[in-house]
Design an enzyme around this catalytic site. Structure first.
Site, PDB file in Angstrom:
ATOM      1  N   LYS A 201       0.848  -1.187   0.000  1.00 11.12           N
ATOM      2  CA  LYS A 201       0.000   0.000   0.000  1.00 11.12           C
ATOM      3  C   LYS A 201       0.886   1.240   0.000  1.00 11.12           C
ATOM      4  CE  LYS A 201      -3.848   2.268   0.507  1.00 11.12           C
ATOM      5  NZ  LYS A 201      -4.720   2.320  -0.689  1.00 11.12           N
ATOM      6  N   PHE A 202       0.525   2.236  -0.789  1.00 11.74           N
ATOM      7  CA  PHE A 202       1.277   3.495  -0.811  1.00 11.74           C
ATOM      8  C   PHE A 202       0.556   4.524   0.050  1.00 11.74           C
ATOM      9  CE2 PHE A 202       2.230   7.689  -2.694  1.00 11.74           C
ATOM     10  CZ  PHE A 202       3.609   7.672  -2.557  1.00 11.74           C
ATOM     11  N   LEU A 203       1.284   5.095   0.970  1.00 16.11           N
ATOM     12  CA  LEU A 203       0.714   6.082   1.895  1.00 16.11           C
ATOM     13  C   LEU A 203       1.017   7.480   1.355  1.00 16.11           C
ATOM     14  CD1 LEU A 203      -0.637   5.795   4.683  1.00 16.11           C
ATOM     15  CD2 LEU A 203       1.638   5.951   5.704  1.00 16.11           C
ATOM     16  N   LYS A 237      17.762  12.690   3.389  1.00 15.03           N
ATOM     17  CA  LYS A 237      17.377  13.443   4.580  1.00 15.03           C
ATOM     18  C   LYS A 237      18.225  14.710   4.689  1.00 15.03           C
ATOM     19  CE  LYS A 237      16.473   8.988   6.633  1.00 15.03           C
ATOM     20  NZ  LYS A 237      17.123   7.860   7.341  1.00 15.03           N
ATOM     21  N   ASN A 290      17.986  -0.562   8.523  1.00 14.34           N
ATOM     22  CA  ASN A 290      19.363  -0.264   8.124  1.00 14.34           C
ATOM     23  C   ASN A 290      20.293  -0.907   9.140  1.00 14.34           C
ATOM     24  OD1 ASN A 290      18.808   1.247   5.806  1.00 14.34           O
ATOM     25  ND2 ASN A 290      18.320   3.028   7.047  1.00 14.34           N
ATOM     26  N   ARG A 292      23.316  -0.830  10.308  1.00 14.12           N
ATOM     27  CA  ARG A 292      24.590  -0.121  10.489  1.00 14.12           C
ATOM     28  C   ARG A 292      24.329   1.130  11.312  1.00 14.12           C
ATOM     29  NH1 ARG A 292      23.038   4.148   7.368  1.00 14.12           N
ATOM     30  NH2 ARG A 292      21.748   3.596   5.591  1.00 14.12           N
TER      31      ARG A 292
HETATM   32  P1  ADP Z   1      15.209   2.743   0.108  1.00 20.23           P
HETATM   33  O1  ADP Z   1      15.846   1.528   0.722  1.00 20.23           O
HETATM   34  O2  ADP Z   1      15.392   2.782  -1.380  1.00 20.23           O
HETATM   35  O3  ADP Z   1      15.574   4.021   0.786  1.00 20.23           O
HETATM   36  P2  ADP Z   1      12.643   2.696   1.533  1.00 20.23           P
HETATM   37  O4  ADP Z   1      11.826   1.477   1.687  1.00 20.23           O
HETATM   38  O5  ADP Z   1      13.386   3.177   2.728  1.00 20.23           O
HETATM   39  O6  ADP Z   1      13.623   2.507   0.276  1.00 20.23           O
HETATM   40  O7  ADP Z   1      11.733   3.873   0.991  1.00 20.23           O
HETATM   41  C1  ADP Z   1      12.279   5.102   0.612  1.00 20.23           C
HETATM   42  C2  ADP Z   1      11.215   6.177   0.550  1.00 20.23           C
HETATM   43  O8  ADP Z   1      10.182   5.838  -0.388  1.00 20.23           O
HETATM   44  C3  ADP Z   1      10.471   6.405   1.847  1.00 20.23           C
HETATM   45  O9  ADP Z   1      11.171   7.289   2.708  1.00 20.23           O
HETATM   46  C4  ADP Z   1       9.164   7.006   1.355  1.00 20.23           C
HETATM   47  O10 ADP Z   1       9.344   8.369   1.026  1.00 20.23           O
HETATM   48  C5  ADP Z   1       8.908   6.240   0.076  1.00 20.23           C
HETATM   49  N1  ADP Z   1       8.084   5.049   0.343  1.00 20.23           N
HETATM   50  C6  ADP Z   1       8.493   3.767   0.452  1.00 20.23           C
HETATM   51  N2  ADP Z   1       7.467   2.932   0.703  1.00 20.23           N
HETATM   52  C7  ADP Z   1       6.355   3.698   0.766  1.00 20.23           C
HETATM   53  C8  ADP Z   1       4.958   3.444   0.998  1.00 20.23           C
HETATM   54  N3  ADP Z   1       4.482   2.201   1.215  1.00 20.23           N
HETATM   55  N4  ADP Z   1       4.112   4.494   0.992  1.00 20.23           N
HETATM   56  C9  ADP Z   1       4.572   5.746   0.773  1.00 20.23           C
HETATM   57  N5  ADP Z   1       5.842   6.061   0.535  1.00 20.23           N
HETATM   58  C10 ADP Z   1       6.742   5.055   0.529  1.00 20.23           C
END
Ligand code: ADP
Length: 450
Positions: A201-203, A237, A290, A292
């Site tokens: 699901k995308f939030l 970030k 993560n 590390r």
């Molecule tokens: P990566 O390992 O490439 O950094 P992440 O799983 O940490 O991937 O996701 C990176 C970014 O993508 C998140 O900080 C968010 O902004 C967006 N994102 C990832 N999954 C979702 C989700 N299910 N819904 C909304 N945004 C998402």
């Protein structure tokens, strides 16, 4: 305890680890590429060994060169820092085969939590909330279409081995999904040599909230509370703060305990960060782990008083965690501003070159983690972060005031940096109110260019 630790990294994190080693009475071996030769922080190490040419693949990512440097200097452990080889399970197992302690998790725990699909399965077992989606990798598009129909659009396609925001695609309808899965899998195969993708699901409106955890080799794992890292640009970030503003205390306990449970179940030792997205109602869902130490670890050190880098070295040497969960409390508020050699006015173009003048701020509650001094030349080969300004104060409002004051004292010349943007953000009303979402900065930047 170790006698001599080799640091397979560069820049501010290499210096941070050198300092931790010295406080523990350990000798520090720095390695450097030709592009970093003569960098001032190398003088702080007890030994410094050149490991190859400027491109990271010839030096900081070159496992044989790093192992050779550890062998000639007779190092008994290797600290990977963050980035480069820090999340490379193969490197961790090479260290083990060479009888050098890898300061971090076992290769098995790293692989288990580092792969997003196995991590998510582990999280479900540990009753850590995850996004609804496919249970594992998609091997049948019809099944994925069925799952998406059940959970509702939008959904996001993600790569099991993804990192750095790559290999993700948001799908708003079935056509997007059908077209996206194959492409995403091919891209993931090319980028990570692993084509496994899944959907969840995308939030739309979320905050990035992450929990610092640390485990030892005796089955103990604790959390050090959370950080909010929602101020991002292109998944990078820019500002982090601890604790996360406006999170109610019951949610906080829930969130932090679930993160600790996850690493404990994975028999994880060392420092890790469990990342979550949080919605407006403060429901949280696991993003990834993560495995590390993280760039933003200092803000957690400021509010808990725990030295995360030193503790990571101690647990790698086999000591039990020197803290129990009940020893960890939050004091005050901390903010980190990443100072990058990038020009916010020119679409964040990197600015390599010599820093003629570098006058960092000081005074109460100000910590600078940087390897830069006046005369330092920023090499073009690596990421553009030249330092981290970290402030600590009794509460969030005072931390913002302190960060603003310190940023205004800061002089870096002649290269452009993110300092002016940070000054602007500290004065931004939405940021000051707290709880901005992950699209806040991109929205703000867009509104300024139109
Ligand atoms: P990566 O390992 O490439 O950094 P992440 O799983 O940490 O991937 O996701 C990176 C970014 O993508 C998140 O900080 C968010 O902004 C967006 N994102 C990832 N999954 C979702 C989700 N299910 N819904 C909304 N945004 C998402």
């Amino acid at each position: 305890m170790f006698k001599r630790v080799l640091i397979a990294n560069r820049g501010e994190i290499a210096l941070r680890i050198i300092r931790a080693c010295h406080e523990l009475g350990i000798e520090a071996v720095a390695v450097y590429s030709e592009a970093d030769a003569g960098a001032p922080y190398l003088r702080m190490a007890d030994h410094a060994v050149c490991i190859g040419k400027g491109p990271a693949s010839d030096s900081y990512l070159n496992i044989p060169h790093i192992i050779a440097a550890a062998e000639i200097t007779d190092a008994d452990a290797i600290h990977p820092g963050y980035g480069f080889l820090a999340e490379n399970a193969h490197f961790a197992s090479v260290c083990r085969d060479c009888k050098m302690e890898f300061i971090g998790p076992s290769p098995e725990a790293m692989a288990l939590l580092g792969d997003k699909i196995s991590c998510k399965a582990m999280a479900r077992k540990a009753k850590v909330p995850t996004f609804p989606g496919t249970e594992g990798a998609i091997d049948d598009i019809e099944e994925a279409v069925g799952v998406a129909f059940k959970i509702g659009y939008p959904v996001i396609i993600k790569a099991a081995a993804g990192g750095g925001g790559r290999g993700m695609r948001v799908c708003r309808n079935e056509d997007d999904l059908r077209a996206g899965v194959k492409k995403a899998s091919q891209e993931a195969q090319a980028a990570f040599a692993n084509g496994a993708v899944y959907i969840e699901k995308f939030l739309e409106h979320a905050r990035h909230v992450e929990v610092q955890v640390i485990g030892d080799k005796h089955g103990n794992a604790i959390h050090l509370y959370e950080r909010d890292c929602s101020v991002q640009r292109r998944h990078q970030k820019l500002i982090e703060e601890a604790p996360a503003p406006g999170v109610d205390s019951r949610k906080r306990e829930d969130l932090c305990k679930s993160a600790a449970r996850l690493v404990k179940n994975a028999e994880y030792s060392g420092a890790a960060t469990v990342e979550f997205l949080m919605d407006e109602k403060q429901n949280f869902y696991l993003l990834e782990v993560n495995t590390r130490v993280q760039v933003e670890h200092p803000i957690t050190e400021m509010i808990t008083g725990v030295d995360i880098v030193k503790t990571g070295i101690r647990v790698a040497a086999g000591e039990p965690l020197p803290y129990r969960q009940k020893d960890i409390t939050i004091r005050g508020h901390s903010i980190e501003c990443r100072i990058n050699a990038e020009d916010p006015k020119r679409n964040f173009a990197p600015c390599a070159g010599t820093v003629e003048r570098f006058d960092p701020p000081g005074g109460p509650g100000v910590r600078m983690d940087t390897h830069v001094i006046s005369g330092y030349r920023v090499p073009p080969n690596y990421d553009s972060m030249i330092g981290k300004l970290i402030v600590h104060a009794d509460d969030r409002a005072q931390a913002i005031a302190r960060a603003s004051r310190a940023l205004k004292e800061f002089r870096v010349e002649p290269i452009a940096t993110t300092i002016p943007l940070h000054i602007e953000l500290m004065a931004n009303k939405s940021f000051q109110k707290g709880g901005v979402d992950i699209h806040f900065l991109e929205r703000l930047l867009k509104s300024q260019t139109t």
